[in-house]
Design an enzyme around this catalytic site. Structure first.
Site, PDB file in Angstrom:
ATOM      1  N   CYS A 137      23.370 -53.063 -56.896  1.00  0.00           N
ATOM      2  CA  CYS A 137      23.457 -54.635 -56.710  1.00  0.00           C
ATOM      3  C   CYS A 137      24.154 -55.050 -58.135  1.00  0.00           C
ATOM      4  CB  CYS A 137      22.354 -55.154 -56.706  1.00  0.00           C
ATOM      5  SG  CYS A 137      20.807 -54.600 -57.811  1.00  0.00           S
ATOM      6  N   HIS A 319      16.691 -56.723 -59.040  1.00  0.00           N
ATOM      7  CA  HIS A 319      17.715 -57.199 -58.108  1.00  0.00           C
ATOM      8  C   HIS A 319      18.810 -58.215 -58.844  1.00  0.00           C
ATOM      9  CE1 HIS A 319      20.068 -57.233 -54.388  1.00  0.00           C
ATOM     10  NE2 HIS A 319      19.794 -58.296 -54.338  1.00  0.00           N
TER      11      HIS A 319
END
Length: 468
Positions: A137, A319
């Site tokens: 990510c 994330h």
């Protein structure tokens, strides 16, 4: 004198047979059976004279599965004496374990490929990269910003891309950056930052180690990985802040980073000082109550820190997401591969800490064309669930207006909320008429801070007309 001449070859044959058999027996039963009697050797030699073919083949068949494990002993002199048949068996057996690791190699490209989603962005067809699982990510968040800024472009027919290709594009962007300062010292510092960024570049494909500080939305403990964001001019934000209205938590957390706070909690638990024990418990309670890594104070500070139409990276729960601010509201880029074919799902609103959000298209218009498989997040096409999502969104806007100073920023929030509400009801009028329309008392109703359960009950009783 002829008998010694005939008897001498027999022991030599027995000795060679003994050597072959002892090696095979040694592989099967260990070194205990290595010594042989002379009588047994003569018997083996006779057997070797009668059936020379059987003498070499059966040991090779018995040791078929054991021929590949001891390749370290191949340098010993008896190794080549096994003949040609063990070499054939060894080649066949050794090829088998080499075929086993090929299954993960076949699966690796599947994880290395990412689907490209083309969206209309400010009048131009622009690619964004999606991911099916917890992929790299950080790399995708940075590259999607570069795509949205049109600093990196892909062929119009590009449908899939690999992480190696993404890293190549990113490396070219880093190398193309020129230092703004002309002084020699600053240029050397800039070059050092570029070298550090190129060194940690492969880590983007696996994940970055960032350590947040609870004092500000852009406060992170500096690591070489952060130099990539600095060089590219991409802001890195988080929303995990301590509420200043809680002085105990402010005192317990202080200016520590996350890792330092965890160490402090462990130290305070084993302290004999009651004040330190209490402070450690307060710090631990803060981490437990803010496990979502986003607080309302942090959300307000995040909205204030981000500039209009700015593209940034938002870090939360390990994330990294691409974030932007549009008309004073925050949105996260939807990179879930499940929405690859959903052209109307591009952005996801970020207006509360509970994860409730609504989807928007590339022009930040509320999306109503979600597939059935996405009902858990977007309402799945149900009017009642979609009304609940929109109602939560409008309530969050009013809560934000209450926390922000009165002025043009608050008025723009109300205008956007009214616009979204009007678009919602205009689309629903084509299906069912709206029986009642009442003025929306946004200045009063939404600032009461109702719990989620009460809002759900209210939406059921007022399914045709929603009052805030």
């Amino acid at each position: 004198m002829e008998q010694p001449q005939t008897e001498n070859p027999a022991p030599s044959k027995a000795t060679s047979a003994e050597t072959v058999e002892s090696e095979n027996h040694e592989a099967l039963s260990g070194p205990e059976k290595h010594p042989q009697d002379k009588d047994g050797a003569d018997a083996d030699g006779a057997a070797g004279e009668q059936e020379p073919g059987d003498q070499t083949l059966p040991p090779a068949q018995d040791g078929e599965n054991l021929e590949c494990p001891p390749p370290e002993a191949s340098s010993s002199p008896p190794g080549p004496a096994c003949g040609t048949s063990p070499k054939v068996e060894t080649a066949e057996v050794c090829s088998r374990p080499q075929e086993l690791p090929q299954s993960p190699r076949i699966q690796q490209p599947e994880l290395d490929f990412y689907c490209v989603k083309w969206i209309p962005w400010k009048g131009e067809r622009t690619p964004i990269i999606t991911q099916s699982t917890n992929g790299p990510c950080p790399l995708l968040a940075i590259m999607n910003i570069l795509f949205l800024q049109w600093k990196v472009k892909l062929p119009p027919q590009k449908e899939v891309i690999t992480s190696d290709e993404l890293l190549t594009h990113l490396g070219n962007c880093l190398l193309s950056i020129k230092p703004q300062e002309k002084s020699e010292g600053l240029q050397l510092n800039f070059q050092q930052n570029v070298d550090d960024a190129m060194t940690v570049l492969p880590k983007l494909a696996t994940g970055l180690d960032v350590n947040v500080r609870f004092t500000g939305v852009s406060d992170f403990e500096y690591t070489p990985e952060c130099s990539i964001f600095d060089l590219l001019g991409i802001p890195l934000y988080h929303g995990w802040l301590v509420d200043p209205q809680s002085p105990e938590a402010v005192s317990a957390v202080g200016k520590l980073s996350y890792n330092q706070l965890v160490e402090k909690i462990i130290t305070c638990k084993h302290s004999s000082d009651s004040n330190l024990v209490t402070e450690g418990l307060v710090a631990e309670q803060f981490l437990e109550t803010t496990a979502a890594q986003l607080t309302y104070h942090g959300l307000c500070e995040l909205t204030a820190a981000a500039t209009e139409d700015e593209l940034s990276v938002f870090f939360r729960n390990n994330h990294f997401s691409t974030m932007t601010k549009h008309k004073s509201h925050l949105y996260l880029l939807v990179t879930d591969q499940g929405f690859l074919q959903e052209e109307q799902v591009v952005w996801e609103s970020l207006h509360n800490v509970d994860g409730d959000s609504c989807f928007c298209d590339s022009d930040f218009h509320l999306s109503h064309s979600l597939g059935k498989s996405h009902g858990a997040e977007g309402g799945g096409g149900s009017p009642e669930k979609q009304l609940q999502v929109d109602q939560d969104y409008l309530i969050a806007l009013s809560l934000q207006q209450q926390q922000q100073p009165q002025g043009t920023l608050g008025l723009s929030d109300l205008e956007l909320a009214q616009q979204l509400q009007q678009e919602e009801y205009q689309q629903q009028q084509a299906v069912q008429p709206v029986r009642t329309r009442a003025p929306s008392p946004q200045g009063r109703g939404a600032t009461s801070g109702r719990p989620a359960g009460e809002r759900r009950q209210r939406s059921k009783t007022e399914s045709d007309c929603v009052l805030l």
